[in-house]
Design a protein around this motif. Structure first.
Motif, PDB file in Angstrom:
ATOM      1  N   GLU A   1      44.567  49.699  40.855  1.00  0.00           N
ATOM      2  CA  GLU A   1      44.861  49.368  39.463  1.00  0.00           C
ATOM      3  C   GLU A   1      45.342  50.169  38.635  1.00  0.00           C
TER       4      GLU A   1
ATOM      5  N   MET B   1      48.042  43.295  43.199  1.00  0.00           N
ATOM      6  CA  MET B   1      46.634  43.052  43.041  1.00  0.00           C
ATOM      7  C   MET B   1      46.382  41.647  42.361  1.00  0.00           C
TER       8      MET B   1
ATOM      9  N   ASN C   1      37.022  42.184  38.526  1.00  0.00           N
ATOM     10  CA  ASN C   1      35.903  41.409  37.878  1.00  0.00           C
ATOM     11  C   ASN C   1      35.543  40.419  38.428  1.00  0.00           C
TER      12      ASN C   1
ATOM     13  N   GLU D   1      35.080  48.604  41.251  1.00  0.00           N
ATOM     14  CA  GLU D   1      34.774  49.454  40.073  1.00  0.00           C
ATOM     15  C   GLU D   1      33.417  49.712  40.373  1.00  0.00           C
TER      16      GLU D   1
ATOM     17  N   GLU E   1      43.669  38.679  40.753  1.00  0.00           N
ATOM     18  CA  GLU E   1      42.431  38.027  40.673  1.00  0.00           C
ATOM     19  C   GLU E   1      42.814  36.907  39.533  1.00  0.00           C
TER      20      GLU E   1
ATOM     21  N   TYR F   1      43.978  52.991  33.372  1.00  0.00           N
ATOM     22  CA  TYR F   1      44.691  52.334  32.350  1.00  0.00           C
ATOM     23  C   TYR F   1      44.822  53.149  31.197  1.00  0.00           C
TER      24      TYR F   1
ATOM     25  N   HIS G   1      41.318  53.243  39.808  1.00  0.00           N
ATOM     26  CA  HIS G   1      41.787  52.381  38.762  1.00  0.00           C
ATOM     27  C   HIS G   1      42.169  53.398  37.616  1.00  0.00           C
TER      28      HIS G   1
ATOM     29  N   TRP H   1      35.965  35.610  33.838  1.00  0.00           N
ATOM     30  CA  TRP H   1      37.126  35.635  32.692  1.00  0.00           C
ATOM     31  C   TRP H   1      36.808  34.274  31.568  1.00  0.00           C
TER      32      TRP H   1
HETATM   33  N1  LXE Z   1      38.776  45.780  34.032  1.00  0.00           N
HETATM   34  C1  LXE Z   1      39.978  45.577  35.033  1.00  0.00           C
HETATM   35  C2  LXE Z   1      39.321  46.424  36.064  1.00  0.00           C
HETATM   36  C3  LXE Z   1      38.783  45.126  36.801  1.00  0.00           C
HETATM   37  O1  LXE Z   1      38.544  45.744  38.088  1.00  0.00           O
HETATM   38  C4  LXE Z   1      39.827  44.061  36.750  1.00  0.00           C
HETATM   39  O2  LXE Z   1      39.142  42.765  37.022  1.00  0.00           O
HETATM   40  C5  LXE Z   1      40.237  44.285  35.171  1.00  0.00           C
HETATM   41  C6  LXE Z   1      41.706  43.799  34.980  1.00  0.00           C
HETATM   42  O3  LXE Z   1      42.584  44.306  35.870  1.00  0.00           O
END
Ligand code: LXE
Length: 610
Positions: free
Chosen positions: A427, A21, A229, A349, A23, A400, A398, A259
């Motif tokens: 994730e 993954m 994100n 998300e 970003e 965590y 996802h 970010w």
């Molecule tokens: N807040 C998490 C969930 C989001 O999809 C990601 O950008 C962030 C870090 O992996």
């Protein structure tokens, strides 16, 4: 514990099961993307603001400021750095860039530097700009002269190569552009600097080799891009816009990322696609789906332009140049043939905006499925909550959580209905919310390993999984999300304990076996490919665990076992990067054999089937 292994595979392990993954969370710009200069093109800054010059500083009294150039180098890059060399100046006068928390000066590398310049007023100056790599205290490691003429009042791009004479251990170095006193009194405008080291597979505008090689060693099967994100934008206007990330670098405006820093978008869609090919991965590409991080969902009657943008984005990747302008754009950028693409994620998300996702999914997935019936679309709300139409065949989950949560939930997918719905664990990671730990620990990594045995046991419905986030710059002030799988600074790459867990998982079909106790502390998964039986044993307890395996067929008595184990709180860090690494040794086994799993360990027993 006795584990009886069946001889007949229950299901294949999808080739896409293990991937990455990605970003840009301090991981693209200044990380994987090889550009060494920070704020290289003064993108998205306010001229005249002191912050507009971030990462740049004057050298020997050069007078610098960021201006909105009256004749900008491009419409995408309206700003320029203006240097005035004071009359009476002496010595080397100009400016420098500190890189992304340092610049790695390596004498075995040739660096490619370039910038645009123009004189806002005609001048009779004719001389050299000196570009250099130098230490913070001014020791010159490499320098080159670039002829500059005061008659050049329109933008021109100039180039130089730099080959350092030495490889200083410190990365506290600068890239500088200076003039001698013959330039005193002159004012010169500069735009878009570039400074590249050698790149992975020599790809132009490519990736940093050391980071790329660590990621390549994981043999990832997919690469999820561009977020997460960082796809979404704080508003629709600041979302990731695919067509702003392709084409000449001088035509890319960059964007205020999600970010808290400006993304150059030098790592753009085409770079991502070439990266996937260079890494033998397939892209899992996301399209923006009408939700932005300020909580706004576009109303349904405003979606059409963004659905068209998604169609164009997909056509840029896989379209026929004669059939779509976006595909023709790809061809014009040098890539006639399409890239491979199977999975497209709609948003990210969206469980945070699941009510509006009902219509956003309906319209995006409905239109995209009609346009691209061969593609598989991934929904990002919780499975079947809310009910979506068309019925998603893929969901992206996802999670965590704590080490214990992962060890206690390895059966998370066992009870999912088998109803032609497939799951992407897009994730997952142990996050140490309470201890705020910067690096994974062995306890967390072994918790992840336990959870991952569930991926293989349920690989008939789990088609892909990726730890998140993938990469982090460890320099002070350079990171925002902890922990990450792989860490780096300007000169090093660090492999976390979780990296080794990701690195060890492989197999092409799943052999069922006695089920572990879901609430126990020892877990296993047996997979095979044509030549090897891989027996993964995870012991999450702080004591050793004996496991007796009964294999369905006779095997060679000599096997190897690779073990990752250590103190529960042990982490690999920049000061102790190899504190915990896997060890591989020979073991004697038989059709029935006992294995003693160390405390807090992942063991992979590889048995040759030949
Ligand atoms: N807040 C998490 C969930 C989001 O999809 C990601 O950008 C962030 C870090 O992996």
């Amino acid at each position: 514990t006795t584990v009886v292994v069946n001889s007949t595979a229950s299901h294949a392990i999808p080739s896409t099961l293990y991937g990455q993954m990605f970003e840009d969370i301090n991981s693209g710009d200044g990380g994987l993307y090889a550009e060494l200069l920070q704020n290289r093109a003064f993108q998205q800054v306010t001229p005249g603001d002191a912050t507009a010059l971030y990462a740049w500083a004057a050298v020997n009294g050069g007078n610098i400021t960021v201006i909105a150039d009256s004749d900008p180098v491009s419409s995408a890059l309206p700003n320029a750095l203006q240097l005035t060399i004071p009359s009476g100046a002496s010595g080397s006068v100009g400016f420098g860039n500190e890189g992304y928390y340092g610049i790695n000066v390596n004498s075995s590398w040739t660096y490619n530097a370039s910038f645009y310049y123009r004189f806002p007023e005609v001048s009779d100056f004719s001389g050299d700009a000196t570009v250099a790599l130098q230490s913070a205290s001014g020791e010159i490691y490499a320098s080159a002269q670039i002829p500059v003429s005061g008659s050049q009042t329109t933008w021109t791009q100039v180039y130089a190569q730099l080959t350092p004479s030495t490889s200083p251990s410190s990365t506290a170095n600068n890239f500088t552009v200076t003039f001698d006193s013959s330039a005193a009194g002159n004012t010169i405008n500069f735009a878009m600097f570039l400074l590249f080291p050698p790149t992975f597979k020599d790809r132009a505008n490519g990736m940093r080799i050391d980071v790329a090689e660590v990621l390549y060693s994981m043999k990832p099967s997919f690469f999820r891009l561009p977020g997460g994100n960082n796809l979404e934008g704080q508003s629709a206007a600041t979302r990731w816009i695919w067509n702003n990330t392709v084409g000449d670098l001088v035509d890319r405006p960059g964007r205020v990322g999600d970010w808290s820093y400006i993304n150059t978008d030098g790592l753009g869609l085409l770079e991502y696609l070439y990266w996937c090919e260079d890494m033998e991965m397939e892209p899992f590409m996301a399209v923006w789906a009408g939700y932005s991080l300020d909580g706004t969902s576009l109303p349904e009657d405003e979606l059409a332009p963004y659905i068209q943008a998604a169609i164009d984005q997909i056509n840029f990747v896989t379209g026929d140049p004669s059939g779509s302008s976006a595909a023709a754009l790809r061809a014009s950028l040098g890539r006639e043939e399409p890239f491979s693409l199977t999975y497209v994620e709609i948003g990210n998300e969206d469980f945070v905006a699941s009510e509006s996702y009902i219509y956003r999914w309906r319209d995006f997935a409905g239109n995209l499925t009609a346009a691209f019936p061969q593609l598989k679309f991934i929904a990002t709300t919780d499975p079947f909550n809310p009910i979506l139409d068309p019925t998603p065949q893929q969901y992206d989950n996802h999670v965590y959580s704590s080490p214990d949560w992962f060890a206690e939930n390895s059966f998370y997918y066992d009870d999912f209905e088998r109803n032609c719905t497939y799951y992407f664990q897009g994730e997952y990671a142990v996050t140490y919310a309470d201890e705020n730990l910067m690096y994974p620990t062995i306890q967390g990594s072994i918790g992840e390993a336990a959870y991952m045995t569930g991926f293989e046991r349920n690989a008939d419905i789990v088609f892909a999984a990726s730890y998140a986030p993938l990469l982090m710059n460890v320099a002070d002030g350079a990171y925002q999300w902890i922990p990450n799988l792989v860490e780096f600074d300007a000169a090093n790459v660090y492999k976390s304990t979780s990296f080794y867990v990701q690195h060890l998982n492989r197999g092409t079909e799943y052999l069922p076996s006695t089920l572990p106790d879901p609430s126990g502390t020892v877990f296993w998964s047996v997979t095979s490919d044509s030549s090897t039986l891989a027996i993964k044993v995870v012991n999450y307890a702080n004591t050793t665990e004996d496991v007796t395996f009964q294999l369905p067929f006779a095997v060679a008595s000599s096997a190897t076992v690779t073990v990752l184990t250590g103190d529960s709180t042990a982490s690999n860090t920049p000061t102790d990067p190899n504190l915990v690494t896997p060890t591989t040794s020979a073991i004697t086994i038989g059709q029935a054999f006992n294995y003693t799993a160390p405390a807090y360990s992942l063991s992979v027993i590889n048995v040759s089937l030949s």
